[in-house]
Design a protein around this motif. Structure first.
Motif, short mmCIF file in Angstrom:
data_model
loop_
_atom_site.label_atom_id
_atom_site.label_comp_id
_atom_site.label_asym_id
_atom_site.label_seq_id
_atom_site.Cartn_x
_atom_site.Cartn_y
_atom_site.Cartn_z
N UNK A 42 0.82 -1.21 0.00
CA UNK A 42 0.00 0.00 0.00
C UNK A 42 0.85 1.27 0.00
N UNK A 43 1.77 1.36 0.92
CA UNK A 43 2.58 2.58 0.98
C UNK A 43 4.08 2.25 0.89
N UNK A 44 4.50 1.32 1.73
CA UNK A 44 5.93 1.09 1.91
C UNK A 44 6.68 0.81 0.62
N UNK A 45 6.14 -0.11 -0.18
CA UNK A 45 6.86 -0.55 -1.37
C UNK A 45 7.14 0.62 -2.31
N UNK A 46 6.09 1.37 -2.65
CA UNK A 46 6.33 2.43 -3.64
C UNK A 46 7.05 3.62 -3.03
N UNK A 47 6.86 3.83 -1.73
CA UNK A 47 7.60 4.93 -1.07
C UNK A 47 9.11 4.65 -1.16
N UNK A 48 9.46 3.42 -0.82
CA UNK A 48 10.87 3.04 -0.86
C UNK A 48 11.41 3.12 -2.30
N UNK A 49 10.62 2.63 -3.24
CA UNK A 49 11.07 2.65 -4.64
C UNK A 49 11.18 4.09 -5.14
N UNK A 50 10.20 4.91 -4.76
CA UNK A 50 10.25 6.31 -5.19
C UNK A 50 11.48 7.00 -4.60
N UNK A 51 11.79 6.66 -3.36
CA UNK A 51 12.99 7.21 -2.70
C UNK A 51 14.23 6.82 -3.50
N UNK A 52 14.29 5.58 -3.88
CA UNK A 52 15.44 5.07 -4.64
C UNK A 52 15.54 5.77 -6.00
N UNK A 53 14.42 5.79 -6.74
CA UNK A 53 14.47 6.34 -8.09
C UNK A 53 14.73 7.86 -8.05
N UNK A 54 14.22 8.51 -7.01
CA UNK A 54 14.48 9.95 -6.91
C UNK A 54 15.97 10.19 -6.68
N UNK A 55 16.62 9.33 -5.90
CA UNK A 55 18.06 9.52 -5.69
C UNK A 55 18.82 9.29 -6.99
N UNK A 56 18.36 8.31 -7.77
CA UNK A 56 19.00 8.07 -9.07
C UNK A 56 18.83 9.28 -9.99
N UNK B 234 4.21 16.28 -13.23
CA UNK B 234 4.26 15.21 -14.22
C UNK B 234 5.41 14.26 -13.90
N UNK B 235 6.53 14.83 -13.53
CA UNK B 235 7.70 14.01 -13.23
C UNK B 235 7.46 13.13 -12.01
N UNK B 236 6.90 13.74 -10.97
CA UNK B 236 6.64 12.97 -9.74
C UNK B 236 5.63 11.86 -10.05
N UNK B 237 4.63 12.18 -10.88
CA UNK B 237 3.62 11.18 -11.22
C UNK B 237 4.24 10.01 -11.99
N UNK B 238 5.08 10.34 -12.97
CA UNK B 238 5.71 9.28 -13.77
C UNK B 238 6.59 8.40 -12.87
N UNK B 239 7.37 9.03 -12.01
CA UNK B 239 8.25 8.25 -11.13
C UNK B 239 7.43 7.39 -10.17
N UNK B 240 6.31 7.93 -9.70
CA UNK B 240 5.47 7.16 -8.78
C UNK B 240 4.88 5.94 -9.48
N UNK B 241 4.42 6.15 -10.71
CA UNK B 241 3.85 5.03 -11.46
C UNK B 241 4.92 3.95 -11.66
N UNK B 242 6.12 4.38 -12.02
CA UNK B 242 7.20 3.39 -12.23
C UNK B 242 7.55 2.72 -10.90
N UNK B 243 7.52 3.50 -9.81
CA UNK B 243 7.83 2.91 -8.50
C UNK B 243 6.80 1.86 -8.12
N UNK B 244 5.54 2.07 -8.53
CA UNK B 244 4.50 1.07 -8.22
C UNK B 244 4.64 -0.14 -9.14
N UNK B 245 4.89 0.15 -10.43
CA UNK B 245 4.94 -0.93 -11.40
C UNK B 245 6.24 -1.73 -11.31
#
Lengths: 520, 213
Positions: free
Chosen positions: A73-87, A215-226
């Protein structure tokens, strides 16, 4: 930087810009926004990091991160978004640095920005290192060992750091606490670094346009979920994994360091850092090739305080005069001035600007240029616009003139051209986020249409004046603007051309103070 | 912005983000699947090879009272040779010394050596390289034969000779012995690491082969 390299660099930038502009349009070109995108990513890291720090446990690092990763629900994409944002932070910061380097914006008054930028990227990479170690999966252990090997060369610790991960004894919670502390402390240091990075700018633009941000945050969030960021098995010092997840963006150095003796790895890293820090020195222009900083003619300066307001580098201040006139006088700090010439366009009496590029110089040159007497619509372009794009517009009947930056253009030049017979004058600038003078298009628009000093005089027929943006990869848009502009021009028989040579400067610009001794 | 461009821009941004995500966690090969490893992990104080003597009464009298050691030892820190033989083949032959510029800090050794998974005969020897000659011996455990009459310890210094001897003995017990040997059969699973270390409690070499989780 040699002229040939400089020209090649500019061509390369135009090619890259053209590709990006075709995809995103020049307004959304991410290559123009790289610096601000890096800041957005820092904000995303801050928000997601705040969540993650509350669910992280230094007593059970691998377990707590595994629980976060397993929370759909939250943890997985939050962590992934954190990772991708650092990249993306690293990618955007490097793109920004390369652009500044290729645009020769990495030395002189911009040295502080360059040096602080290099340090920011370096601290960002170290911060990423601590972040991966926090997860304490197989990659975290690998990073910890690589870091331990490097630290063991430095005579700082009484015991070799790498021994802590050998498996003789469990890794202590104190290690994870110190690591977490660093992971929080380093971003705070980056905040200070960012302040330093923009400290020499007036009105620093830290964020991209809102649509791009979301738009950027949305795209990254979608990728973090997918595509959730991979998490290896929990670190086991007795395991010899066939492979580990490796982040090639922020941890590309790990496989290299693992293969090199630690001393050599340190040497290579320090050499690379020294080279990056030496860029301002290595790319400095010879004195004779440097654009001279602006200067002020105190006789012409009326103390109106406009040039300090317009200067994008905070390089101009108002100081007391040395004579008995009751006003202040502008003073340029040559250490901060990048010679963008924007002050020249801001000064109604044309008393400030880089030598040879003040409003008076622009008008004088136009009067002396016999070939300048226009009969066709004129297109004044920024020097930085792609030459090929200018050629396309020239082929459509535009009489092309160039200026170092449209912010350098004095509005009186536009008036002079029209009074001399040009049926219309259009000014083509760079995309606002890619202006080497930072605020050229913004101030040009305000001076032509919003009565900002030095405003285009009311006597000039506004139907004969236009602006456009000439961006690589978006020439069609400028061509359409040009054709619309030309089609809307009033009939030329309304014009009463005056010979250029007979137009006095004072007839165009504001008269200087009555008591000033001026040599036109 | 036309719908076509918006769609194209979204697709391009998505593709770039997916590329970033893939670069963010590619599987990077580290070891071959059938491989295991032997980790040599030693942390121990090397032995001090010292010559000890009892200072004369005159020497002691010349010192402040708190500096009157009953036994004065001078010498150097030993180095060691570690040999690891697996199935009769020499895997490692390492000279190990104490840390620090004077080599008197604890000896630290951490090395991984790949070996095939399975059962192996493992022979490990750790030998001091320096031979104690006639005038050189390890730290004495015996208290000095006799304390000079002029330095009979009283008050807060009472029993000093015994305490010095205890301290020397404690240090000796904490150092690596002159020779250690391990000869065992090691069974190690693929992808696992066997750890060879010095057990300071039993003062012997030990091997740990944790089972796969």
């Amino acid at each position: 930087m040699t002229p040939r390299f400089s020209a090649s660099a500019r061509r390369l930038l135009h090619v890259l810009d053209a590709g990006a502009a075709r995809l995103f349009g020049w307004r959304g070109n991410p290559l123009h926004q790289a610096g601000t995108l890096a800041v957005v990513m820092l904000l995303v890291l801050l928000v997601t990091g705040l969540y993650l720090v509350f669910v992280y446990r230094v007593g059970d690092p691998a377990g707590s991160v595994a629980r976060v990763a397993a929370d759909p629900w939250i943890g997985s994409w939050m962590r992934s978004l954190h990772r991708y944002a650092s990249d993306l932070f690293v990618v955007a910061a490097l793109a920004h640095a390369v652009r500044m380097f290729l645009q020769r914006r990495s030395w002189g008054p911009r040295t502080l920005a360059w040096l602080s930028g290099v340090v920011l990227v370096g601290v960002g990479l170290v911060c990423a290192w601590t972040g991966f170690v926090m997860a304490w999966d197989s990659f975290g252990l690998r990073l910890a060992r690589a870091g331990g090997r490097l630290l063991d060369v430095v005579p700082l610790f009484s015991e070799p750091v790498s021994r802590g991960f050998a498996g003789d004894a469990p890794v202590t919670s104190a290690f994870f606490f110190v690591n977490l502390f660093l992971h929080i402390l380093l971003p705070l240091a980056m905040g200070v670094g960012l302040w330093l990075h923009v400290s020499r700018l007036a009105r620093p633009v830290l964020l991209p346009p809102r649509q791009i941000t979301w738009a950027l945050v949305a795209v990254l969030t979608v990728v973090a979920i997918a595509l959730p960021a991979p998490l290896g098995p929990a670190a086991d010092p007795f395991a010899l994994p066939a492979s580990t997840p490796l982040n090639l963006v922020t941890s590309w150095w790990v496989p290299v360091v693992e293969r090199l003796p630690a001393g050599v790895a340190w040497g290579a890293g320090l050499l690379g850092l020294a080279l990056m820090l030496a860029v301002p020195r290595l790319t400095r222009q010879p004195r004779e090739a440097m654009a001279a900083p602006s200067w002020v003619d105190p006789q012409l300066c009326t103390g109106c305080n406009q040039c300090p307001q317009d200067c994008p580098w905070d390089a101009i201040t108002m100081v007391a005069r040395g004579d008995d006139r009751p006003t202040l006088v502008a003073l340029v700090d040559p250490e901060r001035c990048v010679s963008c010439g924007i002050c020249a366009g801001s000064c109604a009496p044309m008393g400030v600007g880089p030598p040879g590029r003040t409003g008076r110089d622009q008008l004088g040159r136009l009067r002396e240029d016999a070939t300048a007497a226009p009969t066709a619509p004129v297109l004044i372009c920024c020097d930085q616009t792609p030459a090929a794009a200018r050629a396309v517009l020239a082929a459509r009947g535009a009489a092309i003139r160039t200026v170092p930056c449209v912010g350098n253009l004095h509005s009186s030049v536009v008036e002079l051209l029209i009074r001399a017979g040009a049926t219309g004058v259009m000014v083509a600038g760079c995309p606002p986020r890619d202006c080497v003078g930072r605020e050229g298009p913004k101030w040009l628009h305000a001076r032509l249409y919003l009565d900002r000093e030095a405003e285009l005089q009311a006597r000039v027929d506004r139907r004969r004046v236009g602006t456009t943006t000439l961006a690589a990869g978006a020439v069609g848009e400028a061509v359409a603007d040009w054709e619309r502009f030309v089609a809307g021009l009033p009939a030329p028989d309304e014009l009463r051309p005056e010979p250029l040579a007979q137009l006095a400067v004072e007839a165009i610009c504001d008269p200087p103070p009555a008591d000033a001794a001026v040599t036109p | 912005v036309t719908p076509g461009r918006a769609l194209g821009a979204t697709a391009a941004a998505g593709a770039a983000a997916v590329a970033l995500a893939l670069l963010s966690g590619i599987a990077w090969p580290v070891t071959r699947a059938e491989e295991a490893a032997l980790r040599l992990s030693l942390r121990a104080r090397p032995e001090r090879l010292e010559t000890c003597r009892t200072p004369s009464a005159e020497e002691l009298a010349a010192l402040a009272e708190h500096m009157r050691q009953r036994t004065v030892c001078e010498g150097f820190t030993a180095s060691y040779r570690l040999r690891v033989v697996v199935d009769g083949h020499l895997l490692a032959d390492i000279v190990a010394q104490g840390g620090g510029l004077r080599r008197d800090r604890p000896l630290q050794l951490l090395q991984d050596h790949p070996i095939p998974a399975g059962s192996h005969r493992l022979q490990v020897t750790l030998d001091r390289r320096e031979v104690a000659d006639a005038g050189t011996a390890g730290p004495s455990t015996a208290p000095p034969a006799s304390a000079p009459a002029v330095t009979v310890d009283t008050g807060r210094y009472a029993g000093r000779a015994g305490r010095e001897a205890d301290e020397r003995d404690r240090r000796r017990r904490a150092t690596l012995p002159a020779a250690l040997a391990l000869d065992t059969t090691l069974t190690i699973a693929p992808g696992r690491v066997a750890l060879i270390s010095f057990d300071s409690e039993t003062r012997s070499l030990a091997v740990r082969t944790p089972a796969a989780p």
